[in-house]
Design an enzyme around this catalytic site. Structure first.
Site, PDB file in Angstrom:
ATOM      1  N   SER A 108      56.368  83.573  55.244  1.00  0.00           N
ATOM      2  CA  SER A 108      55.178  83.685  54.629  1.00  0.00           C
ATOM      3  C   SER A 108      55.082  84.000  53.191  1.00  0.00           C
ATOM      4  O   SER A 108      55.366  82.502  52.387  1.00  0.00           O
ATOM      5  CB  SER A 108      54.792  85.224  54.878  1.00  0.00           C
ATOM      6  OG  SER A 108      52.961  86.303  54.662  1.00  0.00           O
ATOM      7  N   HIS A 133      53.222  80.799  57.649  1.00  0.00           N
ATOM      8  CA  HIS A 133      51.783  80.838  58.628  1.00  0.00           C
ATOM      9  C   HIS A 133      50.795  80.832  57.662  1.00  0.00           C
ATOM     10  O   HIS A 133      51.229  80.490  56.580  1.00  0.00           O
ATOM     11  CB  HIS A 133      52.632  81.696  59.686  1.00  0.00           C
ATOM     12  CG  HIS A 133      52.498  83.231  58.933  1.00  0.00           C
ATOM     13  ND1 HIS A 133      52.947  83.968  59.932  1.00  0.00           N
ATOM     14  CD2 HIS A 133      52.904  84.088  57.584  1.00  0.00           C
ATOM     15  CE1 HIS A 133      53.502  84.934  58.890  1.00  0.00           C
ATOM     16  NE2 HIS A 133      52.868  85.494  57.622  1.00  0.00           N
TER      17      HIS A 133
END
EC number: 3.4.21.92
Length: 217
Positions: A108, A133
């Site tokens: 992330s 993501h």
């Protein structure tokens, strides 16, 4: 606190707000020893506390020596997008090159910070795992509130995609598509994608080196 995290979160409860990193969690003596080696360690989630610490350490090391590289070692599950962008902007603000190293887990915003290190100086250990993501946020309230929050989330998402594309060589469209769901990379796959430049096994490959100022001698 930032309402946006670089990952899924329950409605109205962003992941970074589930418990900011306590300042006492990081061993101050160990931090001082690492700073002596010009190493900044991000070994927790990315939140206001950890971001302020990392930004402060980058600024201190740059003030001490604006010509020598600084190393940012990343072992983080990610967290607040805005806290991560504060670190990114500080990395860009200082004249030093900032090398990055993925150790263990860079997901992330951890993946984002790994990828935005100085070109040619982004590294990963052989067994590191990297995950990319899209940012997310809990959205609720009135219809007007929801529209405002959705617009802000879209702006944040596009910002992350644009910056990631600039540093990886991928297109923003590719970053958007590949980040639509959790996408996992081995160290070698991250190198092939453009997130890192080299998979390393020796400290000699990542040790900070003297460098010229970005803005001249």
């Amino acid at each position: 606190m930032s309402p946006f995290t670089a990952g899924p979160a329950p409605a109205r409860t962003p992941r970074a707000e589930e418990g900011d990193t306590p300042a006492t969690r990081f061993d101050d003596r160990l931090a001082e020893q690492l700073l002596d080696q010009r190493i900044v360690l991000l070994g927790t989630q990315v939140d206001e506390v950890s971001a302020n610490r990392v930004c402060a350490q980058l600024l201190i090391l740059s003030a001490q020596d604006p010509r020598t590289d600084i190393s940012l070692y990343v072992n983080s599950p990610g967290g607040s997008v805005h806290a991560g962008l504060a670190i990114y902007d500080t990395m860009r603000l200082i004249p030093n090159d900032v090398s990055t190293l993925a150790m263990g887990f860079a997901a992330s915003m951890g993946q984002f910070l790994l990828s935005v290190g100085t070109a040619g100086k982004r590294y990963a250990l052989p067994n590191a795992r990297i995950m990319m993501h899209q940012p997310s946020a809990g959205i609720g309230g009135t219809t007007a509130d929801i529209e405002i929050q959705a617009d802000n989330l879209d702006f944040t998402k596009r910002t992350i995609e644009r910056i990631t594309a600039e540093h990886t060589g991928q297109s923003p469209e590719t970053i958007s598509r590949d980040g639509d769901r959790d996408r996992w990379f081995t160290a070698e796959e991250a190198r092939e994608y453009g997130m890192v430049d080299q998979v390393v096994q020796s400290l000699a490959d990542v040790r900070p080196a003297a460098t010229r100022r970005r803005m001249g001698l």
